[in-house]
Write an enzyme that holds these catalytic residues in place. Structure first.
Site, short mmCIF file in Angstrom:
data_model
loop_
_atom_site.label_atom_id
_atom_site.label_comp_id
_atom_site.label_asym_id
_atom_site.label_seq_id
_atom_site.Cartn_x
_atom_site.Cartn_y
_atom_site.Cartn_z
N ASP A 39 9.27 25.58 -32.10
CA ASP A 39 7.99 24.99 -32.46
C ASP A 39 8.17 23.49 -32.62
OD1 ASP A 39 9.65 25.81 -34.58
OD2 ASP A 39 8.00 26.08 -35.97
N GLU A 85 19.66 18.33 -38.48
CA GLU A 85 19.03 19.52 -37.91
C GLU A 85 19.06 19.49 -36.38
OE1 GLU A 85 14.62 21.70 -38.07
OE2 GLU A 85 14.82 19.57 -38.49
#
Length: 539
Positions: free
Chosen positions: A304, A488
């Protein structure tokens, strides 16, 4: 049609008994922020009381939500009413991580990760707002991600395995098993607002990691749970017809085979991205419920967002996730079917083992038929409504190689394209599109580095795999030595720039980056010297 009848019969035998238990057993006891707070929740999000839309859903109400809503209705029209002050009076902000941890630059990146595991570990606690309490300790990704996440956890476990933390792996597996038994599936994360969707089904791979540590026989302990997990993904397969070929996560293909898609039962704005979803729905010019469904389905994919879900390959307003048969999802379910076959053999049920073997073979044949584009020599997602591959290249193509589903010639072609188009100075890039979405170029992500490296190794492309591993470890190490952080995601194309895109700033911590980095260094011991050297790059 014989194929259709046979496949449906197998699902009736194997899946239906478990699909009857899919409804959440504890739903009535939980706090659902958007539902329970109604207009109050909507206004807090639309007025952006907090910069991050995830903050308010994670706040803990200090009294009964009904009483808070009643107080809001009584006070909101009064002179001098301030929404943020009201929220701070009636809610406790999400618990922030302990800020006493400081990076010691004299430590190597591997030593840093070993120090980080306790910082990222959460102990079982009492009920707390939207958080679903788990019975055992678990590792969170870090930053704004204060809960356990489904597919993240597999890659985190790779590092825990390298660190010898077998009991923590056991605890996390048991937490996911608990979620299956109490909610009917593994949700996106242990928050009530994630319950309507899952994430890429890596539970069977987690069981493999645990079995590597504790022996193959331990798989039997999780046979019932994996059957329920499989039933969740296959729910409604027995109802599919040519006239109605899709239901929830299952799709009947023209040849009678059954493949899967991503889905979410709730066509509403995501509570944790409420304002972003409302604004997108206005911009898209489509029915809001349609946009919300597609957005949520993409959130279930873990990607996403990415242009692989967009009809025009460019703009998120054209998102069409539920029309797409993702190659990576179906490869994961192929592995789940093989794991269920192995479990049946361990239990001495040869008949059931043969049934799961047939389902796995049928899925493999269908993936090779529908997701392979012979003209392009590459695996793509497949749009079942247009009956064509999407032809948007992405690293999802490596999943059939990771699970040894691809024919050798196919694997060679995929490897050639990965080498020619995806390998970048810092690893492999997610897609070839520069869209501003975080699951597109120029970003690279730890889970996809791991899947790609292992996929290439499976078919003998060891030089390409080693190149990716070396570049990724170097990039992770350089950024750590300069910033003291593991991120991340990373910009793998321009090593002087940070990763970007997405609905929130790049987070540090970071669970799956730590896990994959440790595992790669254990797989390639010669890379240890990179982590101990002076940084090569200036960021």
């Amino acid at each position: 049609m014989k194929q259709t009848c046979y496949i449906l019969k197998l699902y009736l035998l194997l899946v239906l008994p478990f699909s009857l238990t899919l409804q959440p057993a504890q739903a009535q006891q939980l706090y659902y922020p958007a539902q329970d707070l109604g207009k109050l929740f909507e206004q807090v999000q639309l007025q952006r009381v907090f910069p991050d839309s995830k903050t308010f859903p994670d706040c803990v109400p200090l009294s009964d939500p009904k009483q808070i809503v009643q107080a809001y209705e009584q006070q909101k029209q009064q002179p001098g009413f301030e929404l943020k002050a009201f929220v701070l009076q009636h809610f406790r902000l999400p618990q922030q991580p302990d800020t006493s941890f400081t990076t010691n630059k004299t430590h190597t990146v591997t030593e840093h990760i070993e120090r980080l595991w306790p910082e990222l570990t959460r102990q079982p606690g009492e009920y707390s707002g939207s958080l679903i309490v788990l019975p055992h300790a678990y590792v969170v990704p870090g930053g704004r991600f204060r809960e356990i996440y489904y597919w993240d956890s597999f890659f985190t476990m790779l590092g825990l395995q390298t660190s010898g933390k077998t009991e923590l792996i056991q605890n996390m597996v048991d937490n996911f098993t608990h979620l299956i038994q109490t909610t009917g599936h593994i949700p996106n994360g242990n928050r009530t607002y994630y319950l309507s969707r899952s994430q890429p089904p890596f539970y069977a791979l987690m069981l493999r990691v645990l079995a590597q540590q504790k022996g193959r026989g331990i798989l039997l302990n999780y046979r019932s749970a994996l059957k329920k997990e499989y039933a969740f993904w296959m729910d409604g397969a027995e109802k599919l017809t040519v006239a109605n070929p899709a239901h929830r996560r299952v799709v009947l293909m023209p040849d009678g085979s059954i493949l899967n898609r991503y889905w979410d039962d709730n066509p509403q704005p995501r509570p944790e991205s409420y304002l972003e979803d409302v604004e997108l729905a206005k911009k898209a010019g489509r029915q809001p419920e349609e946009i919300y469904r597609e957005i949520r389905a993409a959130a279930e994919s873990g990607w996403d967002f990415s242009t692989r879900w967009f009809a025009d390959g460019k703009d998120i307003s054209t998102i069409q996730t539920t029309s797409i048969i993702p190659v990576d999802l179906n490869a994961l379910l192929f592995h789940m079917e093989l794991t269920l076959q192995e479990m049946a053999l361990l239990a001495g049920n040869k008949t059931e083992a043969r049934q799961y073997e047939k389902l796995a073979k049928a899925r493999r044949d269908a993936v090779l038929k529908y997701n392979w584009n012979a003209e392009h020599d590459f695996f793509y997602d497949y749009n079942y409504k247009t009956n064509t591959t999407t032809n948007i290249p992405s690293l999802a193509a490596v999943y059939p190689l990771y699970f040894n589903m691809a024919k050798r010639k196919q694997a060679k072609r995929v490897a050639q394209k990965i080498k020619a188009d995806f390998i970048s100075p810092g690893g492999v890039v997610t897609t070839l599109n520069q869209s501003g979405q975080q699951w597109d170029a120029p970003n690279g992500w730890a889970p996809l580095q791991w899947m790609t490296i292992q996929a290439l190794r499976n078919y003998g492309f060891t030089d390409e795999a080693a190149t990716i591993a070396t570049s990724w470890v170097q990039l992770n190490t350089d950024v750590y030595q300069e910033t003291g952080k593991l991120m991340e995601k990373y910009n793998v194309e321009n090593l002087g720039l940070p990763a970007g895109g997405g609905e929130y700033p790049n987070q540090d911590g970071f669970g799956w980056t730590n896990g994959v980095l440790l595992k790669l260094i254990s797989l390639y011991p010669e890379l240890q010297k990179i982590t101990e050297a002076e940084p090569e790059l200036q960021h």
